[in-house]
Every structure is written in structure tokens, then in C-alpha cells.
Design a protein around this motif. Sequence first.
Motif, PDB file in Angstrom:
ATOM      1  N   HIS A  21       0.813  -1.223   0.000  1.00  0.00           N
ATOM      2  CA  HIS A  21       0.000   0.000   0.000  1.00  0.00           C
ATOM      3  C   HIS A  21       0.845   1.270   0.000  1.00  0.00           C
ATOM      4  O   HIS A  21       0.340   2.356   0.296  1.00  0.00           O
ATOM      5  CB  HIS A  21      -0.979   0.005   1.179  1.00  0.00           C
ATOM      6  CG  HIS A  21      -2.058  -1.031   1.081  1.00  0.00           C
ATOM      7  ND1 HIS A  21      -3.393  -0.729   0.940  1.00  0.00           N
ATOM      8  CD2 HIS A  21      -1.994  -2.394   1.072  1.00  0.00           C
ATOM      9  CE1 HIS A  21      -4.091  -1.846   0.872  1.00  0.00           C
ATOM     10  NE2 HIS A  21      -3.266  -2.866   0.948  1.00  0.00           N
ATOM     11  N   MET A  24      -0.532   3.942  -2.382  1.00  0.00           N
ATOM     12  CA  MET A  24      -1.663   4.706  -1.853  1.00  0.00           C
ATOM     13  C   MET A  24      -1.197   5.735  -0.837  1.00  0.00           C
ATOM     14  O   MET A  24      -1.736   6.837  -0.766  1.00  0.00           O
ATOM     15  CB  MET A  24      -2.694   3.762  -1.233  1.00  0.00           C
ATOM     16  CG  MET A  24      -3.497   2.989  -2.259  1.00  0.00           C
ATOM     17  SD  MET A  24      -4.379   4.055  -3.448  1.00  0.00           S
ATOM     18  CE  MET A  24      -5.436   5.009  -2.356  1.00  0.00           C
ATOM     19  N   PHE A  25      -0.171   5.380  -0.028  1.00  0.00           N
ATOM     20  CA  PHE A  25       0.358   6.382   0.899  1.00  0.00           C
ATOM     21  C   PHE A  25       0.938   7.568   0.131  1.00  0.00           C
ATOM     22  O   PHE A  25       0.708   8.725   0.487  1.00  0.00           O
ATOM     23  CB  PHE A  25       1.445   5.789   1.800  1.00  0.00           C
ATOM     24  CG  PHE A  25       2.173   6.842   2.595  1.00  0.00           C
ATOM     25  CD1 PHE A  25       1.572   7.449   3.686  1.00  0.00           C
ATOM     26  CD2 PHE A  25       3.444   7.268   2.225  1.00  0.00           C
ATOM     27  CE1 PHE A  25       2.222   8.449   4.407  1.00  0.00           C
ATOM     28  CE2 PHE A  25       4.107   8.262   2.931  1.00  0.00           C
ATOM     29  CZ  PHE A  25       3.485   8.851   4.033  1.00  0.00           C
ATOM     30  N   TRP A  28      -1.807   9.733  -1.080  1.00  0.00           N
ATOM     31  CA  TRP A  28      -2.334  10.504   0.056  1.00  0.00           C
ATOM     32  C   TRP A  28      -1.399  11.657   0.406  1.00  0.00           C
ATOM     33  O   TRP A  28      -1.845  12.801   0.597  1.00  0.00           O
ATOM     34  CB  TRP A  28      -2.515   9.562   1.245  1.00  0.00           C
ATOM     35  CG  TRP A  28      -2.938  10.218   2.523  1.00  0.00           C
ATOM     36  CD1 TRP A  28      -4.205  10.523   2.918  1.00  0.00           C
ATOM     37  CD2 TRP A  28      -2.065  10.655   3.597  1.00  0.00           C
ATOM     38  NE1 TRP A  28      -4.192  11.120   4.164  1.00  0.00           N
ATOM     39  CE2 TRP A  28      -2.891  11.213   4.599  1.00  0.00           C
ATOM     40  CE3 TRP A  28      -0.697  10.619   3.791  1.00  0.00           C
ATOM     41  CZ2 TRP A  28      -2.375  11.730   5.784  1.00  0.00           C
ATOM     42  CZ3 TRP A  28      -0.171  11.135   4.972  1.00  0.00           C
ATOM     43  CH2 TRP A  28      -1.008  11.686   5.957  1.00  0.00           C
ATOM     44  N   GLN A  85      -3.212  -6.930  -2.198  1.00  0.00           N
ATOM     45  CA  GLN A  85      -3.724  -5.849  -1.356  1.00  0.00           C
ATOM     46  C   GLN A  85      -5.253  -5.836  -1.292  1.00  0.00           C
ATOM     47  O   GLN A  85      -5.836  -5.039  -0.563  1.00  0.00           O
ATOM     48  CB  GLN A  85      -3.198  -4.496  -1.876  1.00  0.00           C
ATOM     49  CG  GLN A  85      -1.686  -4.434  -1.833  1.00  0.00           C
ATOM     50  CD  GLN A  85      -1.101  -3.134  -2.354  1.00  0.00           C
ATOM     51  OE1 GLN A  85      -0.003  -2.761  -1.993  1.00  0.00           O
ATOM     52  NE2 GLN A  85      -1.833  -2.428  -3.192  1.00  0.00           N
ATOM     53  N   LEU A 190      -7.504   7.323   2.417  1.00  0.00           N
ATOM     54  CA  LEU A 190      -7.131   6.161   3.228  1.00  0.00           C
ATOM     55  C   LEU A 190      -8.344   5.239   3.411  1.00  0.00           C
ATOM     56  O   LEU A 190      -8.557   4.656   4.470  1.00  0.00           O
ATOM     57  CB  LEU A 190      -6.608   6.607   4.596  1.00  0.00           C
ATOM     58  CG  LEU A 190      -5.375   7.503   4.600  1.00  0.00           C
ATOM     59  CD1 LEU A 190      -4.919   7.775   6.037  1.00  0.00           C
ATOM     60  CD2 LEU A 190      -4.245   6.879   3.815  1.00  0.00           C
ATOM     61  N   HIS A 192      -9.159   2.263   2.293  1.00  0.00           N
ATOM     62  CA  HIS A 192      -8.988   0.821   2.478  1.00  0.00           C
ATOM     63  C   HIS A 192      -8.416   0.576   3.875  1.00  0.00           C
ATOM     64  O   HIS A 192      -7.527   1.303   4.319  1.00  0.00           O
ATOM     65  CB  HIS A 192      -8.032   0.277   1.408  1.00  0.00           C
ATOM     66  CG  HIS A 192      -7.993  -1.215   1.316  1.00  0.00           C
ATOM     67  ND1 HIS A 192      -7.280  -1.992   2.212  1.00  0.00           N
ATOM     68  CD2 HIS A 192      -8.569  -2.080   0.445  1.00  0.00           C
ATOM     69  CE1 HIS A 192      -7.416  -3.269   1.883  1.00  0.00           C
ATOM     70  NE2 HIS A 192      -8.177  -3.349   0.821  1.00  0.00           N
ATOM     71  N   ASN A 195      -4.711   0.642   4.039  1.00  0.00           N
ATOM     72  CA  ASN A 195      -3.989   1.862   3.680  1.00  0.00           C
ATOM     73  C   ASN A 195      -3.487   2.548   4.938  1.00  0.00           C
ATOM     74  O   ASN A 195      -3.989   2.304   6.035  1.00  0.00           O
ATOM     75  CB  ASN A 195      -4.895   2.814   2.900  1.00  0.00           C
ATOM     76  CG  ASN A 195      -5.157   2.341   1.481  1.00  0.00           C
ATOM     77  OD1 ASN A 195      -4.462   1.475   0.962  1.00  0.00           O
ATOM     78  ND2 ASN A 195      -6.184   2.902   0.858  1.00  0.00           N
TER      79      ASN A 195
END
Length: 210
Positions: A21, A24-25, A28, A85, A190, A192, A195
Motif C-alpha cells: 500500500h 496509496m500512501f 495521500w 492488497q 485512506l 482501504h 492503507n
Amino acid sequence: MSQAVTTDTTHIILSFAMAEHGGMFATWLRDKLMKKYNYYGRNNVYMDCIATRGLVTEHSKASPPNQAPGTTYVFPDTRPHMTAQGYTPIGAMNSDWNGMYETAMSQAKVMIMVITPSYLASQWCLQEWAQFQQERARRLPNNPLKGIGIRFYGSLEKGLKQPNGTPLDQRGMKFITCNKTQGGPGQGLLWHPKNWGISDNELQSLYQLI
């Protein structure tokens, strides 16, 4: 509030591992940095997977074996460490991704490394670390490139080393150490449950280093 930046010049460049993940971070974090500094040009906060999607694209069901120069191929990313994931993200591949990355780095004022165990195990992330050191040395002494490492617990045990045990060159780097703040429903990017982000206090510490 300062006027929003809308040119494509890179001011901050991100280096991160997609696995666990991490992508995704980085998405973000990019959102936080764009809002903090009014960096709304596509490449102001540079992520290679986003930059390549802004070019001439071809959509396919799988990664094509041979790519036409200057074309980005967008496709479901079915690599095991991505589908593990819990969902299948969209991948973007351009054969000139590294050249684009180096161009962005040559413009940037700050490079942020998201240091996780996956980052330290990735040959591509370590290549970006080495390229940072080359670019930093090229600019000295008049136009420094600042390096900031976000170190997550889990990457601390073995130190900042390559898989073969060679220590990473830490010249020009400053670090903050963070816990992962887990995501979940109702938490925006965030969304998920696997995440993760960083706390508001840790985010403020990052802003201070920038």
C-alpha cells in the motif's frame, strides 16, 4: 493564501515502493502537499505513476511486451504483490519513465523518500536514491537538492542498507521517524483498511523540514 501554481515544473519529487500500500500512501501524501503549498500543476509534486498517465496513452488488458516510444500503456496491475492488497489497481508504464524522473529531479527543490522494508528491498527505489545523490552532488554548492526520508518502524531494524548489506549514502538527508496510521472507511484517500498515513504531528514535522 498564495496563488495556486499551475505550471508543470516539479518542486517536490516522491520516491516510494508501490508494495504494501505504499503507492496509496504516496498518493495521500501528494494530496496533502498539493493542498499545503498550492501545488496544483500535474508535476508540481511528482509521482511517476501519475506523470506517465498524463501523456499519450494506450489502454490494454495486460502490459504490452513492446512499447512504442513516447507512449504510456495503461492496464490492470495484476502483479501478485499488488493484487494481494485486496483490489487490482491501474498500472501505467512508459519506457522513458526514468528519463522523465530524472528531468523532474533536476527541477525539484525537495526529494522525499518513503522508507519501508519494501523500499529498501527495491532495486528501482535504491536506484532513485543513488540518482538523488548524483543530482545533489551536481548542484553543489549553490543550488542544493534537499533530501527528506520518512522512516517507518519496520525499516529501522537493519539500518539504511541495500539488500547486500552496503550502507546507503545519507549525505544531504534529514529524517523523521513515523508510525503508520491505519486507514479505513470514511477516511478519504485512506479508504482501504490496510492503507496508511502519518499523524498530523508527523505531517507538521515533515512540513518543517520542507
